[in-house]
Design a protein around this motif. Sequence first.
Motif, PDB file in Angstrom:
ATOM      1  N   ALA A  79      60.063  23.322  53.965  1.00  0.00           N
ATOM      2  CA  ALA A  79      60.078  21.965  53.415  1.00  0.00           C
ATOM      3  C   ALA A  79      59.375  20.987  54.354  1.00  0.00           C
ATOM      4  O   ALA A  79      58.663  20.072  53.901  1.00  0.00           O
ATOM      5  CB  ALA A  79      61.514  21.514  53.164  1.00  0.00           C
ATOM      6  N   THR A  80      59.548  21.177  55.658  1.00  0.00           N
ATOM      7  CA  THR A  80      58.901  20.291  56.625  1.00  0.00           C
ATOM      8  C   THR A  80      57.387  20.464  56.599  1.00  0.00           C
ATOM      9  O   THR A  80      56.640  19.477  56.624  1.00  0.00           O
ATOM     10  CB  THR A  80      59.438  20.580  58.039  1.00  0.00           C
ATOM     11  OG1 THR A  80      60.836  20.285  58.068  1.00  0.00           O
ATOM     12  CG2 THR A  80      58.726  19.721  59.078  1.00  0.00           C
ATOM     13  N   LEU A  81      56.919  21.695  56.546  1.00  0.00           N
ATOM     14  CA  LEU A  81      55.474  21.945  56.479  1.00  0.00           C
ATOM     15  C   LEU A  81      54.869  21.356  55.209  1.00  0.00           C
ATOM     16  O   LEU A  81      53.809  20.723  55.252  1.00  0.00           O
ATOM     17  CB  LEU A  81      55.197  23.445  56.550  1.00  0.00           C
ATOM     18  CG  LEU A  81      55.429  24.121  57.902  1.00  0.00           C
ATOM     19  CD1 LEU A  81      55.213  25.628  57.787  1.00  0.00           C
ATOM     20  CD2 LEU A  81      54.511  23.535  58.968  1.00  0.00           C
ATOM     21  N   LEU A  82      55.547  21.568  54.087  1.00  0.00           N
ATOM     22  CA  LEU A  82      55.026  21.047  52.817  1.00  0.00           C
ATOM     23  C   LEU A  82      55.021  19.521  52.810  1.00  0.00           C
ATOM     24  O   LEU A  82      54.032  18.895  52.365  1.00  0.00           O
ATOM     25  CB  LEU A  82      55.875  21.585  51.660  1.00  0.00           C
ATOM     26  CG  LEU A  82      55.427  21.188  50.251  1.00  0.00           C
ATOM     27  CD1 LEU A  82      53.995  21.637  49.996  1.00  0.00           C
ATOM     28  CD2 LEU A  82      56.367  21.789  49.204  1.00  0.00           C
ATOM     29  N   ALA A  83      56.091  18.903  53.300  1.00  0.00           N
ATOM     30  CA  ALA A  83      56.151  17.439  53.356  1.00  0.00           C
ATOM     31  C   ALA A  83      55.079  16.885  54.282  1.00  0.00           C
ATOM     32  O   ALA A  83      54.447  15.861  53.971  1.00  0.00           O
ATOM     33  CB  ALA A  83      57.535  16.986  53.822  1.00  0.00           C
ATOM     34  N   THR A  84      54.838  17.553  55.402  1.00  0.00           N
ATOM     35  CA  THR A  84      53.811  17.088  56.341  1.00  0.00           C
ATOM     36  C   THR A  84      52.417  17.217  55.742  1.00  0.00           C
ATOM     37  O   THR A  84      51.581  16.320  55.897  1.00  0.00           O
ATOM     38  CB  THR A  84      53.898  17.894  57.654  1.00  0.00           C
ATOM     39  OG1 THR A  84      55.220  17.778  58.192  1.00  0.00           O
ATOM     40  CG2 THR A  84      52.903  17.365  58.674  1.00  0.00           C
ATOM     41  N   LEU A  85      52.154  18.327  55.040  1.00  0.00           N
ATOM     42  CA  LEU A  85      50.847  18.526  54.416  1.00  0.00           C
ATOM     43  C   LEU A  85      50.557  17.450  53.361  1.00  0.00           C
ATOM     44  O   LEU A  85      49.415  17.027  53.185  1.00  0.00           O
ATOM     45  CB  LEU A  85      50.780  19.913  53.774  1.00  0.00           C
ATOM     46  CG  LEU A  85      50.680  21.100  54.732  1.00  0.00           C
ATOM     47  CD1 LEU A  85      50.756  22.419  53.966  1.00  0.00           C
ATOM     48  CD2 LEU A  85      49.387  21.038  55.541  1.00  0.00           C
ATOM     49  N   ILE A  86      51.590  17.012  52.671  1.00  0.00           N
ATOM     50  CA  ILE A  86      51.412  15.955  51.669  1.00  0.00           C
ATOM     51  C   ILE A  86      51.328  14.586  52.333  1.00  0.00           C
ATOM     52  O   ILE A  86      50.529  13.727  51.942  1.00  0.00           O
ATOM     53  CB  ILE A  86      52.570  15.986  50.654  1.00  0.00           C
ATOM     54  CG1 ILE A  86      52.574  17.311  49.893  1.00  0.00           C
ATOM     55  CG2 ILE A  86      52.464  14.805  49.680  1.00  0.00           C
ATOM     56  CD1 ILE A  86      53.785  17.494  48.991  1.00  0.00           C
ATOM     57  N   ALA A  87      52.157  14.363  53.362  1.00  0.00           N
ATOM     58  CA  ALA A  87      52.282  13.037  53.965  1.00  0.00           C
ATOM     59  C   ALA A  87      51.095  12.672  54.842  1.00  0.00           C
ATOM     60  O   ALA A  87      50.751  11.482  54.947  1.00  0.00           O
ATOM     61  CB  ALA A  87      53.562  12.962  54.786  1.00  0.00           C
ATOM     62  N   VAL A 143      62.979  20.645  46.603  1.00  0.00           N
ATOM     63  CA  VAL A 143      63.946  19.540  46.603  1.00  0.00           C
ATOM     64  C   VAL A 143      63.992  18.867  47.970  1.00  0.00           C
ATOM     65  O   VAL A 143      63.982  17.632  48.078  1.00  0.00           O
ATOM     66  CB  VAL A 143      65.341  20.050  46.212  1.00  0.00           C
ATOM     67  CG1 VAL A 143      66.390  18.974  46.444  1.00  0.00           C
ATOM     68  CG2 VAL A 143      65.362  20.458  44.754  1.00  0.00           C
ATOM     69  N   TYR A 144      64.036  19.644  49.037  1.00  0.00           N
ATOM     70  CA  TYR A 144      64.090  19.079  50.390  1.00  0.00           C
ATOM     71  C   TYR A 144      62.801  18.339  50.728  1.00  0.00           C
ATOM     72  O   TYR A 144      62.829  17.334  51.445  1.00  0.00           O
ATOM     73  CB  TYR A 144      64.339  20.187  51.414  1.00  0.00           C
ATOM     74  CG  TYR A 144      65.757  20.705  51.442  1.00  0.00           C
ATOM     75  CD1 TYR A 144      66.676  20.333  50.473  1.00  0.00           C
ATOM     76  CD2 TYR A 144      66.181  21.579  52.428  1.00  0.00           C
ATOM     77  CE1 TYR A 144      67.973  20.805  50.489  1.00  0.00           C
ATOM     78  CE2 TYR A 144      67.486  22.066  52.462  1.00  0.00           C
ATOM     79  CZ  TYR A 144      68.382  21.672  51.491  1.00  0.00           C
ATOM     80  OH  TYR A 144      69.662  22.130  51.519  1.00  0.00           O
ATOM     81  N   THR A 145      61.682  18.837  50.226  1.00  0.00           N
ATOM     82  CA  THR A 145      60.410  18.139  50.448  1.00  0.00           C
ATOM     83  C   THR A 145      60.436  16.761  49.803  1.00  0.00           C
ATOM     84  O   THR A 145      60.071  15.762  50.422  1.00  0.00           O
ATOM     85  CB  THR A 145      59.242  18.958  49.871  1.00  0.00           C
ATOM     86  OG1 THR A 145      59.161  20.215  50.539  1.00  0.00           O
ATOM     87  CG2 THR A 145      57.922  18.218  50.054  1.00  0.00           C
ATOM     88  N   LEU A 146      60.856  16.700  48.552  1.00  0.00           N
ATOM     89  CA  LEU A 146      60.949  15.418  47.857  1.00  0.00           C
ATOM     90  C   LEU A 146      61.972  14.500  48.516  1.00  0.00           C
ATOM     91  O   LEU A 146      61.789  13.279  48.559  1.00  0.00           O
ATOM     92  CB  LEU A 146      61.320  15.656  46.393  1.00  0.00           C
ATOM     93  CG  LEU A 146      60.306  16.448  45.560  1.00  0.00           C
ATOM     94  CD1 LEU A 146      60.851  16.706  44.166  1.00  0.00           C
ATOM     95  CD2 LEU A 146      58.976  15.728  45.493  1.00  0.00           C
ATOM     96  N   MET A 147      63.032  15.082  49.060  1.00  0.00           N
ATOM     97  CA  MET A 147      64.084  14.299  49.695  1.00  0.00           C
ATOM     98  C   MET A 147      63.577  13.625  50.968  1.00  0.00           C
ATOM     99  O   MET A 147      63.897  12.460  51.246  1.00  0.00           O
ATOM    100  CB  MET A 147      65.268  15.218  50.013  1.00  0.00           C
ATOM    101  CG  MET A 147      66.410  14.571  50.772  1.00  0.00           C
ATOM    102  SD  MET A 147      67.648  15.789  51.262  1.00  0.00           S
ATOM    103  CE  MET A 147      66.741  16.686  52.546  1.00  0.00           C
TER     104      MET A 147
END
Length: 273
Positions: A79-87, A143-147
């Motif tokens: 989730a952290t990797l996916l959120a970072t790639l988007i952010a 879900v954790y990525t969106l959170m």
Amino acid sequence: MHPKTREKLIVTLVGWLAAGLIFFPIFWMILTSFKTEVEAIATPPKLFFSPTLENYITVRERADYIHFALNSIIISVGATLLATLIAVPASYAMAFFPGKRTKDLLLWMLSTKMMPAVGVLIPIYLLFRDAGAIDTRWGLIIVYTLMNLPIVVWMLYTFFKEVPKEILEAGRMDGAKPKDEVRMLLLPLSLPGIASTALLSIILCWNEAFWSLNLTTSNAAPLTAFIASFSAPEGLFWAKLSAASTIAIAPILIFGWMSQRQLVRGLTFGAVK
């Protein structure tokens, strides 16, 4: 005593007092994990007792700790990797190419964190049921990525704003394309901030309990579900629950302790120029 020395002593004592108050629940949980169930609920509480490992033995026999821990690691890191790639691209665009609605967009993203998670439980559960994402790791990763995405975007946006624009302009003059600016200039310069953001995201994912308890059963259940499994209709077994909580938080506690220097460095990134 010199006034500056007295002031420094007072500040130090206040700091240690605050740290003690924050750490006390963890200390009491660890202490309770070595008590019997009778000693754990004794009134007044017992500070001196004969420690026992029976709670840890029971926890190990009752549940597969490695399975839950592996789920927590995969889900939190994923989730952290996916959120970072988007952010990263989103924060880059808003920091260096702001529009009229950039601040409104950032505020709207942050406002989504103000909504109680239970308010969207039913629609998300139905979507996950139809998509076959119930009790799956990839479902919790989404879900954790969106959170965490609003927090990650906000933090990276703040860190990127501290990077001098002149450096990126110099890169453009040398023929660097936007992807080259991000990869060769922006990311290396803001690495402390990215690292602290990733660490915070991992900690938030590791501690998340609401979604893991409602969207998983056994296959993808992380350590938060592992802890909850030690509550029973008969009541809470405090000693066993404390033992389960201790071994559940141990990895992230050790990880946070080892990476505290990087975390502090990232959170103070750009504070002094």
